[in-house]
Design an enzyme around this catalytic site. Sequence first.
Site, mmCIF file in Angstrom:
data_model
loop_
_atom_site.group_PDB
_atom_site.id
_atom_site.type_symbol
_atom_site.label_atom_id
_atom_site.label_comp_id
_atom_site.label_asym_id
_atom_site.label_seq_id
_atom_site.Cartn_x
_atom_site.Cartn_y
_atom_site.Cartn_z
ATOM 1 N N TYR A 1 -2.559 -0.966 10.943
ATOM 2 C CA TYR A 1 -2.784 -1.530 9.614
ATOM 3 C C TYR A 1 -1.615 -1.176 8.693
ATOM 4 O O TYR A 1 -1.000 -2.044 8.069
ATOM 5 C CB TYR A 1 -4.104 -1.030 9.004
ATOM 6 C CG TYR A 1 -4.161 -1.329 7.525
ATOM 7 C CD1 TYR A 1 -4.389 -2.626 7.077
ATOM 8 C CD2 TYR A 1 -3.903 -0.334 6.578
ATOM 9 C CE1 TYR A 1 -4.364 -2.918 5.722
ATOM 10 C CE2 TYR A 1 -3.875 -0.618 5.227
ATOM 11 C CZ TYR A 1 -4.108 -1.907 4.800
ATOM 12 O OH TYR A 1 -4.060 -2.187 3.450
ATOM 13 N N SER B 1 0.834 -1.199 0.000
ATOM 14 C CA SER B 1 0.000 0.000 0.000
ATOM 15 C C SER B 1 0.867 1.247 0.000
ATOM 16 O O SER B 1 1.980 1.242 0.540
ATOM 17 C CB SER B 1 -0.850 -0.024 1.272
ATOM 18 O OG SER B 1 -1.466 1.218 1.475
ATOM 19 N N LYS C 1 1.651 -3.523 6.884
ATOM 20 C CA LYS C 1 2.077 -3.601 5.478
ATOM 21 C C LYS C 1 3.584 -3.346 5.375
ATOM 22 O O LYS C 1 4.305 -4.024 4.659
ATOM 23 C CB LYS C 1 1.316 -2.578 4.631
ATOM 24 C CG LYS C 1 -0.147 -2.902 4.443
ATOM 25 C CD LYS C 1 -0.346 -4.081 3.504
ATOM 26 C CE LYS C 1 -1.719 -4.680 3.636
ATOM 27 N NZ LYS C 1 -1.875 -5.974 2.968
#
Length: 336
Positions: free
Chosen positions: A149, A124, A153
């Site tokens: 979150y 991302s 990643k």
Amino acid sequence: MTVLVTGGAGYIGSHAVLALLEAEYTVLVLDNLVNSSRESLSRVERLAGRQLTFIEGDIRDRQLLDKLFAEHAIEAVMHFAGLKAVGESVAEPLAYYANNVGGSVTLFQAMADAGVRRLVFSSSATVYGEPECMPLSEAAPTARASNPYGQSKLMVEEVLKDLARADARWSIALLRYFNPVGAHASGEIGEDPQGPPNNLMPYIAQVAVGKREKLSVFGGDYATRDGTGVRDYIHVVDLVEGHLRALEVLKHCTGAHAWNLGTGRGYSVLEMVAAFEAISGKRVPYTLQARREGDVAECWADPAKARKELDWQARRGLEEMMADTWRWQSKNPDGY
Ligand code: NAD
Ligand code: WQD
């Protein structure tokens, strides 16, 4: 060639599975359906006119993974499985690290033991942290994310870079998505959030279809052209085409490679609302609210590396993103 797709019942995964079936790959989907339904894959099979193999299960289940790799001639993995709600990740960091980091490591261990070393990973633009200069190229430094979150990643990217350094036989794509939106042109598959959407595009679509009263625009005082946040929205079908190109390129190269998947163009929240209203003919009432914590003012990609190395670029413009979102939402007001 057989590809294992983790998280293949989800929003992006289902579009990827369709593209893989259309390109004659044999597809195995592993998904625990925590944020999706089996119906998405039934529709994918109908659209493709081909079958896939579905296994309901968890990427953290090592025994299941070993069985899958033993029973199928898997040559590559597309790894979409994970939790993705930023706010929830702040409240439940352990669930996010266990799923996204722990689950990924378990998957990579099973791959290593099975001798499967080709991987496409859903990363991302969040790995760039709070960037200062735009557009963002892959050479921009990665930085600590403002939420678990995003941090998960970044951590998985680091794991994969270490893995590629330790064993030169791995071929890994770290695909850094900007803001995926839209749906397949059939209107049969699309994004189906459980509960109130966290992201802009599905929220707009649910207001237009009458499921939500009005959009809250988070922040009208950013230093952008109209004061609202600017993002690089990319059509999900363009995005998955980038995955198929990455899979091809990985056949001929080793190492871990980061590629931005974005259009190179940013739109503001209010531009998105206006474009959606124009295409759908529906009004999308909104109110200006305070900024959302952790949001950056603007973020868009420099997609030159993917264009050069993957021979890929996004082809679908804003109108197509809006028309396809609306077709999906109006045909399926309550999702699957
Ligand atoms: P999604 O929630 O629709 O799909 C994820 C799928 O993974 C779901 O079907 C879910 O049931 C499954 N899953 C979750 N945990 C699992 C587990 N432990 N074992 C097996 N299956 C599991 O999300 P999406 O938007 O399709 O995102 C796909 C991937 O792309 C995710 O890794 C996400 O973090 C990443 N990503 C998404 C965006 C975005 O804006 N949608 C942006 C950047 C990156
Ligand atoms: C876009 C713009 C909001 C909702 C997030 C994650 C990121 C990523 C994709 C995965 C911003 C504004 C939004 C609303 C609004 N995923 N907005 N009202 O924040 O760029 O990225 O999803 O890796 O990690 O952070 O996307 O769609 O939430 O927001 O005004 O109800 O819309 O402030 O400017 P974002 P988004």
